[in-house]
Scaffold this motif. Sequence first.
Motif, PDB file in Angstrom:
ATOM      1  N   VAL A 195       0.841  -1.203   0.000  1.00  0.00           N
ATOM      2  CA  VAL A 195       0.000   0.000   0.000  1.00  0.00           C
ATOM      3  C   VAL A 195       0.879   1.257   0.000  1.00  0.00           C
ATOM      4  N   THR A 196       1.997   1.205   0.722  1.00  0.00           N
ATOM      5  CA  THR A 196       2.923   2.350   0.694  1.00  0.00           C
ATOM      6  C   THR A 196       3.424   2.593  -0.731  1.00  0.00           C
ATOM      7  N   SER A 197       3.818   1.513  -1.412  1.00  0.00           N
ATOM      8  CA  SER A 197       4.363   1.716  -2.762  1.00  0.00           C
ATOM      9  C   SER A 197       3.270   2.147  -3.739  1.00  0.00           C
ATOM     10  N   LEU A 198       2.082   1.589  -3.587  1.00  0.00           N
ATOM     11  CA  LEU A 198       0.982   2.003  -4.471  1.00  0.00           C
ATOM     12  C   LEU A 198       0.569   3.446  -4.190  1.00  0.00           C
ATOM     13  N   SER A 199       0.713   3.874  -2.932  1.00  0.00           N
ATOM     14  CA  SER A 199       0.408   5.267  -2.599  1.00  0.00           C
ATOM     15  C   SER A 199       1.386   6.200  -3.312  1.00  0.00           C
ATOM     16  N   ILE A 200       2.660   5.812  -3.332  1.00  0.00           N
ATOM     17  CA  ILE A 200       3.670   6.644  -4.001  1.00  0.00           C
ATOM     18  C   ILE A 200       3.344   6.760  -5.489  1.00  0.00           C
ATOM     19  N   MET A 201       2.957   5.641  -6.087  1.00  0.00           N
ATOM     20  CA  MET A 201       2.647   5.636  -7.526  1.00  0.00           C
ATOM     21  C   MET A 201       1.248   6.174  -7.829  1.00  0.00           C
TER      22      MET A 201
ATOM     23  N   ILE B   8      13.253   2.955  -8.993  1.00  0.00           N
ATOM     24  CA  ILE B   8      12.463   1.751  -9.267  1.00  0.00           C
ATOM     25  C   ILE B   8      11.881   1.269  -7.951  1.00  0.00           C
ATOM     26  N   ILE B   9      10.589   1.049  -7.947  1.00  0.00           N
ATOM     27  CA  ILE B   9       9.958   0.458  -6.777  1.00  0.00           C
ATOM     28  C   ILE B   9       9.685  -0.998  -7.117  1.00  0.00           C
ATOM     29  N   ALA B  10      10.343  -1.897  -6.418  1.00  0.00           N
ATOM     30  CA  ALA B  10      10.204  -3.314  -6.723  1.00  0.00           C
ATOM     31  C   ALA B  10       9.514  -3.997  -5.538  1.00  0.00           C
ATOM     32  N   ASP B  11       8.296  -4.472  -5.779  1.00  0.00           N
ATOM     33  CA  ASP B  11       7.506  -5.082  -4.713  1.00  0.00           C
ATOM     34  C   ASP B  11       7.627  -6.594  -4.829  1.00  0.00           C
ATOM     35  N   GLU B  12       8.414  -7.191  -3.970  1.00  0.00           N
ATOM     36  CA  GLU B  12       8.659  -8.641  -3.987  1.00  0.00           C
ATOM     37  C   GLU B  12       8.972  -9.114  -5.405  1.00  0.00           C
TER      38      GLU B  12
ATOM     39  N   GLN C 227      21.011  -5.234  -9.582  1.00  0.00           N
ATOM     40  CA  GLN C 227      22.202  -4.633  -8.987  1.00  0.00           C
ATOM     41  C   GLN C 227      23.099  -4.024 -10.063  1.00  0.00           C
ATOM     42  N   LYS C 228      23.231  -4.750 -11.159  1.00  0.00           N
ATOM     43  CA  LYS C 228      24.094  -4.308 -12.264  1.00  0.00           C
ATOM     44  C   LYS C 228      23.530  -3.017 -12.878  1.00  0.00           C
ATOM     45  N   VAL C 229      22.224  -3.072 -13.146  1.00  0.00           N
ATOM     46  CA  VAL C 229      21.564  -1.907 -13.743  1.00  0.00           C
ATOM     47  C   VAL C 229      21.717  -0.706 -12.827  1.00  0.00           C
ATOM     48  N   LYS C 230      21.555  -0.952 -11.538  1.00  0.00           N
ATOM     49  CA  LYS C 230      21.649   0.125 -10.572  1.00  0.00           C
ATOM     50  C   LYS C 230      23.042   0.744 -10.573  1.00  0.00           C
ATOM     51  N   GLU C 231      24.051  -0.121 -10.612  1.00  0.00           N
ATOM     52  CA  GLU C 231      25.415   0.403 -10.596  1.00  0.00           C
ATOM     53  C   GLU C 231      25.732   1.188 -11.855  1.00  0.00           C
ATOM     54  N   GLU C 232      25.180   0.723 -12.996  1.00  0.00           N
ATOM     55  CA  GLU C 232      25.467   1.410 -14.255  1.00  0.00           C
ATOM     56  C   GLU C 232      24.756   2.745 -14.368  1.00  0.00           C
ATOM     57  N   THR C 233      23.557   2.831 -13.799  1.00  0.00           N
ATOM     58  CA  THR C 233      22.748   4.030 -14.057  1.00  0.00           C
ATOM     59  C   THR C 233      22.509   4.877 -12.810  1.00  0.00           C
ATOM     60  N   ASN C 234      23.017   4.434 -11.665  1.00  0.00           N
ATOM     61  CA  ASN C 234      22.809   5.145 -10.407  1.00  0.00           C
ATOM     62  C   ASN C 234      21.328   5.309 -10.043  1.00  0.00           C
ATOM     63  N   THR C 235      20.548   4.329 -10.469  1.00  0.00           N
ATOM     64  CA  THR C 235      19.125   4.336 -10.145  1.00  0.00           C
ATOM     65  C   THR C 235      18.937   4.062  -8.650  1.00  0.00           C
ATOM     66  N   SER C 236      17.947   4.699  -8.058  1.00  0.00           N
ATOM     67  CA  SER C 236      17.589   4.363  -6.683  1.00  0.00           C
ATOM     68  C   SER C 236      16.561   3.237  -6.716  1.00  0.00           C
ATOM     69  N   ILE C 237      16.593   2.404  -5.708  1.00  0.00           N
ATOM     70  CA  ILE C 237      15.633   1.294  -5.667  1.00  0.00           C
ATOM     71  C   ILE C 237      14.961   1.230  -4.303  1.00  0.00           C
ATOM     72  N   MET C 238      13.646   1.086  -4.334  1.00  0.00           N
ATOM     73  CA  MET C 238      12.918   0.771  -3.104  1.00  0.00           C
ATOM     74  C   MET C 238      12.532  -0.694  -3.245  1.00  0.00           C
ATOM     75  N   LEU C 239      13.128  -1.523  -2.400  1.00  0.00           N
ATOM     76  CA  LEU C 239      12.964  -2.962  -2.570  1.00  0.00           C
ATOM     77  C   LEU C 239      12.164  -3.546  -1.419  1.00  0.00           C
ATOM     78  N   ILE C 240      10.960  -3.968  -1.747  1.00  0.00           N
ATOM     79  CA  ILE C 240      10.093  -4.575  -0.739  1.00  0.00           C
ATOM     80  C   ILE C 240      10.320  -6.073  -0.760  1.00  0.00           C
ATOM     81  N   THR C 241      10.602  -6.635   0.387  1.00  0.00           N
ATOM     82  CA  THR C 241      10.854  -8.079   0.390  1.00  0.00           C
ATOM     83  C   THR C 241      10.564  -8.704   1.753  1.00  0.00           C
ATOM     84  N   HIS C 242      10.197  -9.981   1.712  1.00  0.00           N
ATOM     85  CA  HIS C 242      10.025 -10.765   2.935  1.00  0.00           C
ATOM     86  C   HIS C 242      11.351 -11.364   3.365  1.00  0.00           C
ATOM     87  N   ASP C 243      12.300 -11.311   2.452  1.00  0.00           N
ATOM     88  CA  ASP C 243      13.467 -12.160   2.578  1.00  0.00           C
ATOM     89  C   ASP C 243      14.661 -11.353   3.084  1.00  0.00           C
TER      90      ASP C 243
END
Length: 321
Positions: A49-55, A175-179, A197-213
């Motif tokens: 819900v937090t990520s959907l609120s942002i979007m 990038i918001i990645a939900d599970e 990880q590779k894409v992030k390092e190449e482009t300096n993208t920020s990631i919000m990573l939602i995970t159970h793990d």
Amino acid sequence: MTAILEVQKLRTRFKTDYGKVAVVDGVDFSIKEGETLGVVGESGCGKSVTSLSIMRLLAGNGSSEGHIFYEGKDLLQISEKQMQKIRGNDIAMIFQEPMTSLNPLQTVGRQIEESVLLHRKSSKAEAKKRAIEMLKAVGMPRPDEIYGEYPHQLSGGMRQRVMIAMAMSCEPKLIIADEPTTALDVTIQAQILELMQKVKEETNTSIMLITHDLGVVAEMCDRVIVMYAGQVVEEADKYELFENPKHPYTIGLMNSVPDLDEEVEFLETIPGSVPLAHQMPTGCRFAPRCSKAMPICHEQEPELFKLQDQQCRCWLYAEGV
Ligand SMILES: Nc1ncnc2c1ncn2[C@@H]1O[C@H](COP(=O)(O)OP(=O)(O)OP(=O)(O)O)[C@@H](O)[C@H]1O
Ligand SMILES: [Mg+2]
């Protein structure tokens, strides 16, 4: 590092049979440029819900208050048209089950192409070239052929790669990645995470990573927020969080991680269950399950206390540490 996204006092409520209930209730956090922020917490605590609120992609019965600043603009204040420009162009989202967000009736190549055309000025031929490049970049075998295939012809791992290719094709800043890998088997999961990880390092993208793990958090994240019952209960640097968790809930989460590298549901060691949104306890929301609870915990809601390197919503830390 400057913050790319700043969420302040986010409160998202849904109209339900119990009236309007807040399932995200006063959430504050920020994501810095090039940073991967992990979001953890057991099922139902309000991560999606937090990520959907942002979007601004909430179901029709939901609405948000507070502020979500992206490059100085409050996403909760701008028009739907402006928001559409930001989705995909600046902020892209990757969902757990790619089948629900891919169009089954259109080839994957066309879908990536469309997302390119929607967000960039380019000719059809350029868009096609870019789509194939993206398929290659996400490690798809035979990208020229895959371009012409339909989602159902691909495996789950491949579909998730297509989603990532779509998300990346517009070079989003966040990038918001939900599970993103929960539905995939372990080897594919590792490949997808490596790719992100590779894409992030190449482009300096920020990631919000939602995970159970928590294994994924250890692997991927710089900083982590822990959510409980619609609130942030702890925020810390990844190393700090693993080595020195403060909130009794976080400590419980850490203890429920087995030594073996296998996926285990959270909270096997914390008795009780998350309170329902329409029946929140008075005081600290975790108090009914907390072995350290003191009288004040049942009476007064703690704020997110600022400690040296982390923040913690717990009365044990009211005086700092
Ligand atoms: N459209 C809706 N109407 C009413 N309640 C909703 C709606 N969408 C979500 N909720 C409720 O909001 C709460 C938070 O849900 P959310 O999907 O954010 O949890 P989550 O942390 O992502 O859990 P999971 O780990 O299972 O994905 C849940 O109690 C859920 O039932
Ligand atoms: Mg979720």
